[in-house]
Motif scaffolding. Sequence first.
Motif, short mmCIF file in Angstrom:
data_model
loop_
_atom_site.label_atom_id
_atom_site.label_comp_id
_atom_site.label_asym_id
_atom_site.label_seq_id
_atom_site.Cartn_x
_atom_site.Cartn_y
_atom_site.Cartn_z
N THR A 212 1.05 -1.26 0.01
CA THR A 212 -0.01 0.16 -0.04
C THR A 212 0.94 1.20 -0.04
O THR A 212 1.90 1.25 0.54
CB THR A 212 -0.81 0.00 1.20
OG1 THR A 212 -0.12 -0.01 2.30
CG2 THR A 212 -1.71 -1.29 1.38
N ASP A 213 0.23 2.39 -0.50
CA ASP A 213 0.90 3.59 -0.56
C ASP A 213 1.38 4.16 0.95
O ASP A 213 2.25 4.76 1.45
CB ASP A 213 0.51 4.62 -1.23
CG ASP A 213 0.57 4.23 -2.95
OD1 ASP A 213 1.39 3.39 -3.24
OD2 ASP A 213 -0.38 4.53 -3.75
N ALA A 214 0.44 3.84 1.93
CA ALA A 214 0.12 4.41 3.11
C ALA A 214 1.29 4.01 3.76
O ALA A 214 1.86 2.75 3.87
CB ALA A 214 -1.23 4.06 3.79
N ALA A 215 1.65 4.74 5.01
CA ALA A 215 2.54 4.22 5.97
C ALA A 215 2.01 3.36 7.19
O ALA A 215 0.95 3.86 7.82
CB ALA A 215 3.18 5.28 6.90
N ASP A 216 1.93 2.05 6.66
CA ASP A 216 1.11 1.07 7.81
C ASP A 216 1.89 -0.06 7.82
O ASP A 216 3.14 -0.03 7.98
CB ASP A 216 -0.24 0.63 6.78
CG ASP A 216 -0.02 0.17 5.42
OD1 ASP A 216 1.09 0.05 5.24
OD2 ASP A 216 -0.74 0.51 4.69
N ASP B 299 2.51 -2.68 6.20
CA ASP B 299 3.60 -3.22 5.26
C ASP B 299 4.84 -2.62 4.95
O ASP B 299 5.10 -1.60 5.83
CB ASP B 299 2.81 -3.39 3.87
CG ASP B 299 2.56 -2.37 3.09
OD1 ASP B 299 3.38 -1.31 3.33
OD2 ASP B 299 1.49 -2.22 2.41
N GLY C 94 6.18 -0.97 2.81
CA GLY C 94 6.25 0.21 1.81
C GLY C 94 5.50 1.51 2.01
O GLY C 94 4.37 1.42 2.84
N THR C 95 6.09 2.69 1.53
CA THR C 95 5.35 3.86 1.31
C THR C 95 5.45 4.56 -0.01
O THR C 95 6.70 4.30 -0.42
CB THR C 95 5.62 4.83 2.57
OG1 THR C 95 6.98 5.33 2.56
CG2 THR C 95 5.47 4.12 4.08
#
Length: 311
Positions: free
Chosen positions: A273-277, A279, A281-282
């Motif tokens: 995912t693009d979000a900082a979460d 996983d 990646g961001t």
Amino acid sequence: MALGLGATPALAGGVIAGTLIENTATATYDDGDGPKSVDSNTVTVRVDELLDVTTTSLDAGPIGASPGETVLTFEITNTGNGPEAFELTASPAVAGNDFDTVIESIAIDTNGNGTYDPGVDIILAGPEVTPILAADETVTVFVVVIVPGTATDGEQSEIELTAAAATGSGSPGDLFAGAGVDGADAIVGTTTASATTIGAITVGITTVDLTKSAAIVDPFGGDSAVPGSIVTFTIVADVRGSGSVSDLVVTDVIPDGTTYASGTLALDTASLTDAADADAGTASQASGISVDLGNVAGGTNHTVTFNVTID
Ligand SMILES: [Ca+2]
Ligand SMILES: [Ca+2]
């Protein structure tokens, strides 16, 4: 476990040094006027001090090391029967070594946790002598070495640690008059009052190669870079060597003249995912992409991909 005799504990090295062993003989007889007994004088033997020691490497095998400081762990056991300190000597030159380390210091595990704690575990000043160990007592010792920058991946080196009784060592039976407990003699035991053991290191130098490539798909089905073309960037992080790297993070910026294609970030073909979460990646237009690979072992690689559109 053997039962102690009287107040004297049973030790690996035998009756503790300084113990007084006393013996008085008795005779009984009948002189015709009833039973009588008579005692001999008492013979007293003071147990001399036996000087014995063993050393062991506490490392499970060759420890992984990279150029710079590395710590080897050893155990010294006073296998004699009296209190004794042991002079320690570390030698980096062992036959068969691929290279020699430089001995930096020898330290005692002062806080007894089995781990070298700089600033807590006391570094011995030369001559490097352990505290006095009671009979059967052990102490953990650290040898801090420097692996030279010239060492290469996979090379091995051994370090030899010798512990010798501070009172003296030599051939079994050698005697140091009056040097034992309470002025008794100290006598070299079967270990020669000196013991040597080896610790080993294996150099693991790990490098990361980063390779980036681009694949273009234009709006007409070709591979020209024109406004509207989609560019897929592929970044391969190749970790090489016998060790591992930690905190490996791959980052990239979104190039000027392009727009990040939301939701296209992937690690080893799995979407991130693009979000900082949770996983790894961001991704965003302003900050670019970032993928946290964490600890990566040598001999493995990871591939990060993302798309941009040419404005
Ligand atoms: Ca410690
Ligand atoms: Ca994410």
